[in-house]
Design a protein around this motif. Structure first.
Motif, PDB file in Angstrom:
ATOM      1  N   PHE A  21       0.837  -1.199   0.000  1.00 13.54           N
ATOM      2  CA  PHE A  21       0.000   0.000   0.000  1.00 13.54           C
ATOM      3  C   PHE A  21       0.873   1.251   0.000  1.00 13.54           C
ATOM      4  CE2 PHE A  21      -2.163   3.458   2.137  1.00 13.54           C
ATOM      5  CZ  PHE A  21      -3.426   3.445   1.576  1.00 13.54           C
ATOM      6  N   ALA A  22       1.890   1.267   0.861  1.00 18.62           N
ATOM      7  CA  ALA A  22       2.781   2.433   0.949  1.00 18.62           C
ATOM      8  C   ALA A  22       3.452   2.699  -0.396  1.00 18.62           C
ATOM      9  CB  ALA A  22       3.819   2.225   2.043  1.00 18.62           C
ATOM     10  N   PHE A  23       3.922   1.649  -1.050  1.00 19.12           N
ATOM     11  CA  PHE A  23       4.574   1.826  -2.347  1.00 19.12           C
ATOM     12  C   PHE A  23       3.607   2.323  -3.412  1.00 19.12           C
ATOM     13  CE2 PHE A  23       7.772  -1.602  -1.013  1.00 19.12           C
ATOM     14  CZ  PHE A  23       8.697  -0.662  -0.591  1.00 19.12           C
ATOM     15  N   GLU A  24       2.395   1.786  -3.402  1.00 15.14           N
ATOM     16  CA  GLU A  24       1.416   2.138  -4.435  1.00 15.14           C
ATOM     17  C   GLU A  24       0.811   3.532  -4.231  1.00 15.14           C
ATOM     18  OE1 GLU A  24      -1.287  -1.160  -4.298  1.00 15.14           O
ATOM     19  OE2 GLU A  24       0.257  -2.561  -4.995  1.00 15.14           O
ATOM     20  N   LYS A  25       0.495   3.878  -2.993  1.00 14.14           N
ATOM     21  CA  LYS A  25      -0.193   5.146  -2.722  1.00 14.14           C
ATOM     22  C   LYS A  25       0.761   6.327  -2.554  1.00 14.14           C
ATOM     23  CE  LYS A  25      -4.239   3.362  -2.823  1.00 14.14           C
ATOM     24  NZ  LYS A  25      -5.133   3.624  -3.932  1.00 14.14           N
ATOM     25  N   PHE A  26       2.023   6.044  -2.289  1.00 16.76           N
ATOM     26  CA  PHE A  26       3.013   7.100  -2.089  1.00 16.76           C
ATOM     27  C   PHE A  26       4.215   6.828  -2.995  1.00 16.76           C
ATOM     28  CE2 PHE A  26       0.676   6.549   1.916  1.00 16.76           C
ATOM     29  CZ  PHE A  26       0.171   7.827   2.098  1.00 16.76           C
TER      30      PHE A  26
END
Length: 141
Positions: A21-26
């Motif tokens: 999630f962190a990689f995809e959203k940020f």
């Protein structure tokens, strides 16, 4: 825009989801995966203090390195850089302390981790991080 993201990472499926999630959203943020070697609660008072480092076994450190190896593989799959770190203590406390001390913009955690049975909504670490953190927290299921 969030520039620095701290992901509490224990190698569980929800932690993998939190990292992804962190990689995809940020996509432009610096992401750090923090693994906390948990010190049993009854032993913690002997190690309190900002500069005190609880002793951990070599086996615990090797396990932490293995767990973070998986995090680095996930980062490679997303073609991203990932900083990793290992600390010892109570996971919720250490995650919040790291975010405060180092100026992270957001904390991302999985809804529950490896330890114990998951609770209906949140694991105890995720719940405590949400309650204690002055930094925004995203909980990923």
């Amino acid at each position: 825009m969030s520039d620095r993201i701290l992901v509490g990472y224990d190698g569980s499926s929800p932690a993998d989801s939190a990292l992804e999630f962190a990689f995809e959203k940020f996509p432009d943020a610096d992401v750090t995966a923090l693994h906390v070697i948990q010190i049993p609660e009854g032993y913690w008072p002997a190690f309190e203090g900002p500069e005190v480092r609880p002793p951990v076994t070599e086996k615990a450190r090797e396990h932490a390195d293995d767990v973070l190896h998986t995090a680095r593989e996930i980062a490679a799959e997303h073609d991203r850089e990932l900083d990793t770190d290992v600390v010892a203590g109570q996971p919720d406390n250490r995650i919040v302390e790291r975010a405060e001390d180092e100026g992270f913009d957001v904390i991302v955690v999985g809804s529950h981790g490896r330890e114990g049975m998951s609770r209906i909504l949140l694991g105890s670490v995720a719940e405590n991080v949400v309650q204690r953190s002055p930094t925004p927290v995203i909980v990923v299921r």
